[in-house]
Structures are given as structure tokens and as C-alpha cells.
Design a protein around this motif. Structure first.
Motif, PDB file in Angstrom:
ATOM      1  N   ALA A   1       1.019  -1.187  -0.029  1.00 52.97           N
ATOM      2  CA  ALA A   1      -0.154  -0.092  -0.025  1.00 52.97           C
ATOM      3  C   ALA A   1       0.776   1.197   0.074  1.00 52.97           C
ATOM      4  CB  ALA A   1      -0.780   0.087   1.265  1.00 52.97           C
ATOM      5  N   ALA A   2       0.306   2.227  -0.319  1.00 56.06           N
ATOM      6  CA  ALA A   2       1.065   3.630  -0.429  1.00 56.06           C
ATOM      7  C   ALA A   2       1.570   3.866   1.084  1.00 56.06           C
ATOM      8  CB  ALA A   2       0.237   4.830  -0.945  1.00 56.06           C
ATOM      9  N   TRP A   3       2.895   3.897   0.953  1.00 57.46           N
ATOM     10  CA  TRP A   3       3.792   4.413   2.157  1.00 57.46           C
ATOM     11  C   TRP A   3       3.689   3.280   3.344  1.00 57.46           C
ATOM     12  CZ3 TRP A   3       7.944   6.828   2.336  1.00 57.46           C
ATOM     13  CH2 TRP A   3       8.455   7.986   1.141  1.00 57.46           C
ATOM     14  N   ALA A   4       3.328   2.183   2.909  1.00 58.47           N
ATOM     15  CA  ALA A   4       3.159   1.121   4.092  1.00 58.47           C
ATOM     16  C   ALA A   4       4.912   1.113   4.608  1.00 58.47           C
ATOM     17  CB  ALA A   4       2.709  -0.285   3.499  1.00 58.47           C
ATOM     18  N   ASP A   5       4.969   0.800   5.953  1.00 60.07           N
ATOM     19  CA  ASP A   5       6.170   0.775   6.449  1.00 60.07           C
ATOM     20  C   ASP A   5       6.830  -0.441   5.699  1.00 60.07           C
ATOM     21  OD1 ASP A   5       5.799   2.702   8.166  1.00 60.07           O
ATOM     22  OD2 ASP A   5       5.632   1.170   9.969  1.00 60.07           O
ATOM     23  N   SER A   6       8.382  -0.247   5.429  1.00 59.07           N
ATOM     24  CA  SER A   6       9.197  -1.274   4.524  1.00 59.07           C
ATOM     25  C   SER A   6      10.328  -1.566   5.599  1.00 59.07           C
ATOM     26  CB  SER A   6       9.663  -0.741   3.575  1.00 59.07           C
ATOM     27  OG  SER A   6       8.658  -0.454   2.478  1.00 59.07           O
TER      28      SER A   6
END
Length: 201
Positions: A19-24
Motif C-alpha cells: 500500500a502507499a507508504w506502508a512501512d518497509s
């Protein structure tokens, strides 16, 4: 006598919700060769970083450093003694120490200032599933210290490299010296997936 240590750094994998800007999650395997003359044993460690929108957390050696650009704060957490420090960004180290200590930092920074030479190459290799290009970097300072770096950079990682580098430089601002030459290296396009470092003293 000149001694050398070779350190290998490999960024393995990014894990996150698509998803947009989910933590990586970024895991870095670090291998250091033995240097018996200086009492340094061969070692392996894992450095873990979490990357989110305007946030970065770096976990290593019982300590965490968190950058939060939303609040313009940098946190240093020492898990062993259960203590944390909260600092305002942008960080001004001179405001945190006495004028005498600030002058000492300035003198040390001048002595340790690194001259940087970055040489792109045409070498391309697949590392951890990513296509990467090799850059050779030579560093030296007036104190006689020299480093030879081989850095493999990739555009295939799937992260916003510019956003990551911005957050990482904010984290490095907590160091009293050494950020300028790292900033020059950070300007290389792409995301670092492997680094070999040889240090000579």
C-alpha cells in the motif's frame, strides 16, 4: 604499519504491505574481517531499518535511532539502560555543548575531513535479485586515514531512494563529524544494495 579491514554490507530484502507508504523493513548484513593487530575479531551483525512516510528507525547494537519529520524530532533510545533522548530537528550540535566543546568538535572535524573521489564504472551485476551498477570511491584525510569503497547501486529496489536518503542524513546529523562526505555518496542515484569497504591507517 598500515592495517586494513574489509567490511561487506548487503541490503537483503524489503518487506511491507503493498500500500502507499506502508512501512518497509530493510535488513543489512554486515561482515567484518578480523584484524588481529588491533584486537578486532571477525564478526557478523544485522542492522535493521524501518522506513515509513517521513519516518525512519535504525536498530543496532542495543540502540535505536528514530527520525520523525512530522514532529521534527530525533530520538535516541538506549534499550540496555532504558533511557531515551529527544532532540529537535534540524539538529544543531553546537547548541548542545559548551563553546569549548564546540571548538574541539570543529577542530576534530577539520582533521578528519574526508577528500572524496567517486568513479562510476560500467560494471553491472545482479545482487539479491536487483540489477546494480558499481561505483568506486576513494576517501582520504589529513590524518593519513584512507578508505576504498565499492558500492553497488540499484534503481530496481522499489523504494523512494530520495526520501530514504533525506531521512538517513537527518539521522547522521547526530554525529559530530563525517556527514559531509557521506552526503556526497548519498547523491549517487539509486539505492545501495552492497558495499565493500577497505580501511587503511
Amino acid at each position: 604499519m598500515r592495517l586494513s579491514v574489509k567490511t561487506m554490507v548487503l541490503v537483503l530484502l524489503l518487506v511491507g504491505v503493498p500500500a502507499a507508504w506502508a512501512d518497509s523493513l530493510i535488513k543489512v548484513n554486515i561482515h567484518t574481517d578480523a584484524m588481529p593487530a588491533m584486537g578486532v575479531a571477525e564478526s557478523d551483525e544485522i542492522n535493521t531499518l524501518w522506513l515509513g512516510k517521513d519516518k525512519l528507525r535504525d536498530d543496532r547494537e542495543g540502540q535505536s535511532v528514530i527520525v520523525n519529520l512530522d514532529d521534527k524530532k530525533l530520538y535516541v533510545i538506549r534499550h540496555d539502560v532504558k533511557v531515551y533522548h529527544e532532540l529537535d530537528l534540524p539538529l544543531d550540535l553546537k547548541s548542545l555543548v559548551s563553546p569549548e566543546e564546540a571548538a574541539q568538535f570543529e577542530m576534530m572535524a577539520q582533521q578528519m575531513e574526508m577528500k572524496v573521489q567517486i568513479t562510476p564504472t560500467d560494471q553491472v551485476q545482479e545482487i539479491a535479485g536487483y540489477t546494480a551498477k558499481l561505483y568506486k570511491i576513494d576517501l582520504s584525510n589529513p590524518m593519513g586515514m584512507a578508505m576504498e569503497l565499492e558500492i553497488w547501486m540499484s534503481d530496481d529496489v522499489g523504494l523512494d531512494a530520495a526520501a530514504f536518503k533525506k531521512l538517513y542524513m537527518e539521522m547522521l546529523s547526530a554525529q559530530p563529524m563525517g556527514a559531509d562526505w557521506i552526503k556526497q555518496i548519498m547523491e549517487i542515484d539509486g539505492f545501495r544494495v552492497r558495499q565493500n569497504t577497505k580501511v587503511k591507517m
